[in-house]
Write a protein that holds these residues in place. Sequence first.
Motif, PDB file in Angstrom:
ATOM      1  N   CYS A 184       0.859  -1.173   0.000  1.00 36.49           N
ATOM      2  CA  CYS A 184       0.000   0.000   0.000  1.00 36.49           C
ATOM      3  C   CYS A 184       0.899   1.227   0.000  1.00 36.49           C
ATOM      4  O   CYS A 184       1.945   1.248   0.630  1.00 36.49           O
ATOM      5  N   CYS A 224      -2.765   3.870   4.706  1.00 37.96           N
ATOM      6  CA  CYS A 224      -2.421   2.460   4.550  1.00 37.96           C
ATOM      7  C   CYS A 224      -2.590   1.736   5.882  1.00 37.96           C
ATOM      8  O   CYS A 224      -2.265   2.268   6.925  1.00 37.96           O
ATOM      9  N   ALA A 230      -7.778   3.660   1.506  1.00 32.15           N
ATOM     10  CA  ALA A 230      -6.688   2.946   0.827  1.00 32.15           C
ATOM     11  C   ALA A 230      -7.137   2.335  -0.503  1.00 32.15           C
ATOM     12  O   ALA A 230      -6.333   2.145  -1.414  1.00 32.15           O
ATOM     13  N   GLY A 268      -3.928   4.045  -2.972  1.00 29.45           N
ATOM     14  CA  GLY A 268      -3.297   3.264  -1.913  1.00 29.45           C
ATOM     15  C   GLY A 268      -2.869   1.875  -2.371  1.00 29.45           C
ATOM     16  O   GLY A 268      -1.702   1.640  -2.685  1.00 29.45           O
ATOM     17  N   HIS A 269      -3.828   0.977  -2.485  1.00 31.48           N
ATOM     18  CA  HIS A 269      -3.475  -0.397  -2.856  1.00 31.48           C
ATOM     19  C   HIS A 269      -3.114  -0.523  -4.339  1.00 31.48           C
ATOM     20  O   HIS A 269      -3.744   0.096  -5.191  1.00 31.48           O
TER      21      HIS A 269
END
Length: 498
Positions: A37, A47, A111, A116-117
Motif C-alpha cells: 500500500c 495504509c 486505501a 493506496g493499494h
Amino acid sequence: MAPWTSSSPPVMALAVALMLCGLPAGALPVSPDVDRCVNGDHTLKCCPTPSGKQIIDFTQPPPPTTLRVRRPAHSLNPKAAANYAKAIAAMRELPPDHPWNFLQQSNVHCAYCSGGHRQAGTNISLEIHGSWLFFPWHRAYLYFYERILGKLAGDPSFALPFWNWDHPDGMSVPAIYRDPSSPLYNPTRYPQTLNFTNIGCEGDVGKGLEKQKQCNLRLMHRQFAAASDTAELFLGGQYRKGDTDAPGGGVLEGVPHNPIHVSTGSDMSLLRTSGRDPLFIAHHANMDRLWSIWQSTSGGGRTKSFHDPDFLNASFVFWDENMQRVRIRVRDCIDARMQLNYYYEDVPNLWLNMKTEVEQVVADNRMRPRSIEPEVNFPAVLGSSITVEVRRTPGVEGQKLIVGGIEFDRGAKVWFDVYVGSARGDGRRVTARAAAGCFVHMWSSAGASEGSTMSTELRLGIREFVEAIGAAGDDTVVVTLVPKIGGDMVTIGRVWIE
Ligand code: C2O
C-alpha cells in the motif's frame, strides 16, 4: 489521489482495438495487493498497519435464525439507536492500530481509492469508484463493518441503519447523528445542509422545503430510470486488471451519490476522509439498498448483473469480525439476502412509480433545435445550450445516450442537464421534452491535481424518457445540453445513441 470519476481514452481505445483484432478485450479480474500500500502525497496516511496474517477465502455465513434487517436511520427506535452508538463508541476506543478501530476502518475505504493499494501483480493502483466495482465493493465493506459492530455490541443480529434520503422524511441529517456528544457525530458537517439534503436538485433551491423534496423525488425517479436498463448503466463500466483509470460509474454513483457526499460536510466530501463520518455508512447502506431494489424490480428482460468472469472474480480483502483477513469476491455479494444474510426493511419508495414529466412545447422558438448533428461543430464548448438531433434505432432494447469527450480542468466545478425531446413537423420543432439526467463534477477539493484535464463520458438510459415524449417510433431524438455551472469550462466531444 484518484478523482471521483474518470475515464481513460487511451485504455478504451486499446480495448476497442483489441476487439477489432478479434482478441478478447478481457484481461483478468482486479484484486488488491493489500500488503503493498502506498501512502499518497496527501497528509492522510491511510495504509493499514502491516499484518503478516494469512488471507483466507470468504465462505458464506451459515443461515442465521434471524436475518439482519437494516432500517431507516430517521425512524430507528431509541434502543437500536443507542445500541448502534455504543458499538461505534467501542470502535473508536479500540487501540489505534487495531484493525477494527474506527479510523482504521475508515482508512480501509481511503486505501482502496486514494492510490493506496496496488492491483496485485502490477504497479497500477486499484480504484473502487467509477466502475462496476463500486456497488460490490461498498456492499462487502458494509457487510464486514456491520458484523464487527455486531460483535462489539454483543448482538448477532445487529444491523446498520440506512440514510433514507430518497424519502421526504429522510431528507435531512438524521437526528441520531446530530448530537455533538454522540459517537455518531462529526464536526465537519455543513450547518446549511443539516436540515435539508439536496440530493442533486440545484434547480428548486429556495422555493420552499416541500418543493425541494418533490424535486428530490423527481430526480430520484429520473436517475433510477436512466440507470435501469443495463448492468453497465446501473453498476458502471468494465474495469479489469491492468486498467489505469476507471471507465466511469453507473448513473446513480454520479447522481445522487456524489452530490450528497459533497454537500454533507468536509470529511464527507473527500473520498479519503468520508469514512470518518459515521454518516458515510448510512449513505452507502442506502446506495446498497437501491442496488437491491434494482435487482428486484422487473423490466423488459434486462440483465441484472454482469456475467463477465472479470466482474464476478474481482476480489477485495477485509478484516472480519473474527479477526481474520478475508478475501471476498464480487460473486459472493450479488444477493444480499441469500448470500450475506441481511435485507432492508420495506419502506415506501415514493419515486419508484412516478411518471416522467414531459414539457410540452408550443410554438416556442427557443426550443427549436439550433442545428442538427452534422452542423454542430464538435468538440463544442458548452457556453450556452447545445441542441442536437441524434439518430437512434426504434425498437432496440437497452439503448443509451452517450455524451462523450466531456473535457474540463479537474479543478473546475461543472454541472449540466440533459434533455431528450422529439422533433416534429415544420421546421423540425421540438414539441415535447423530458429531463433525462445530468452531469455533475464538484470535486475541486477532492485532491485531484488542478491544471490537468479530466476526460470522461456520461451514459444515460433513455428508454423511459423517449417513450414519455412519444418518440419511441422515431429514428431521431433531439438532445439538449443545458449548462448550469461552469459551462464555458467544458468541451463536449460528441453526442450519440448506441
Ligand atoms: Cu466510496 Cu460514497 O464512496
